[in-house]
Design an enzyme around this catalytic site. Sequence first.
Site: not given
Length: 211
Positions: A59-61, A33
């Site tokens: 960027i999404s969790q 990530r």
Amino acid sequence: MTSARTRERMVTRLIEQDIRNWEVLDAIRTLPRHFFVDEALAHRAYEDTALPIGYQQTISQPYVVARMTERLVEGRRLGKVLEIGTGSGYQTAVLAQLVEHVYSLERIRPLHDRARHRLNALKIYNVFLRHADGGMGWPDKGPYDGILVTASPERVPPELFEQLAEGGRLVIPLGPQEAQVLHRYTKVDGQIQEEVLEAVRFVPLVKGLQR
């Protein structure tokens, strides 16, 4: 920061948050990530939080990525999936490990270009990217077994329902930023069935291209 142990801790947190699909967990476990965020934020890449990627996008969790993916692929192997909002390319890369082909749209040219570079560097070749307004979908490549939207409109664009294959699922956040809820729609015998899932927080779905 980028060790296998760090990623494993992130996956352990997801399991504690009731993510149960082992294929989804394995996909997240294997992806770096930190590669999808700016170097200055790499030390925070494995926190369970959204991070800025520029252009007022995030960027999404990890939990949201895992939950949306789990709800999309649940119980079946998908052939073609449409993603609205490539963003950093992280969600795209997760999907690419679980489905045969991913078609992904991004309206902001620099994000589109960076995502293409990252996916190529990771040798992910079953993804097809396009710089385009996602609200209309990508009808030429449909119908899709799944559609996943990573920004929130007030209501579902009807074009997305039209591009769902029979049995296909659409996972999408809906509503204003302060009161968004994740929905899943399934096409059954030509009719759309709705499920309300959980509260989420996404950037709004915006129309028009940005270069």
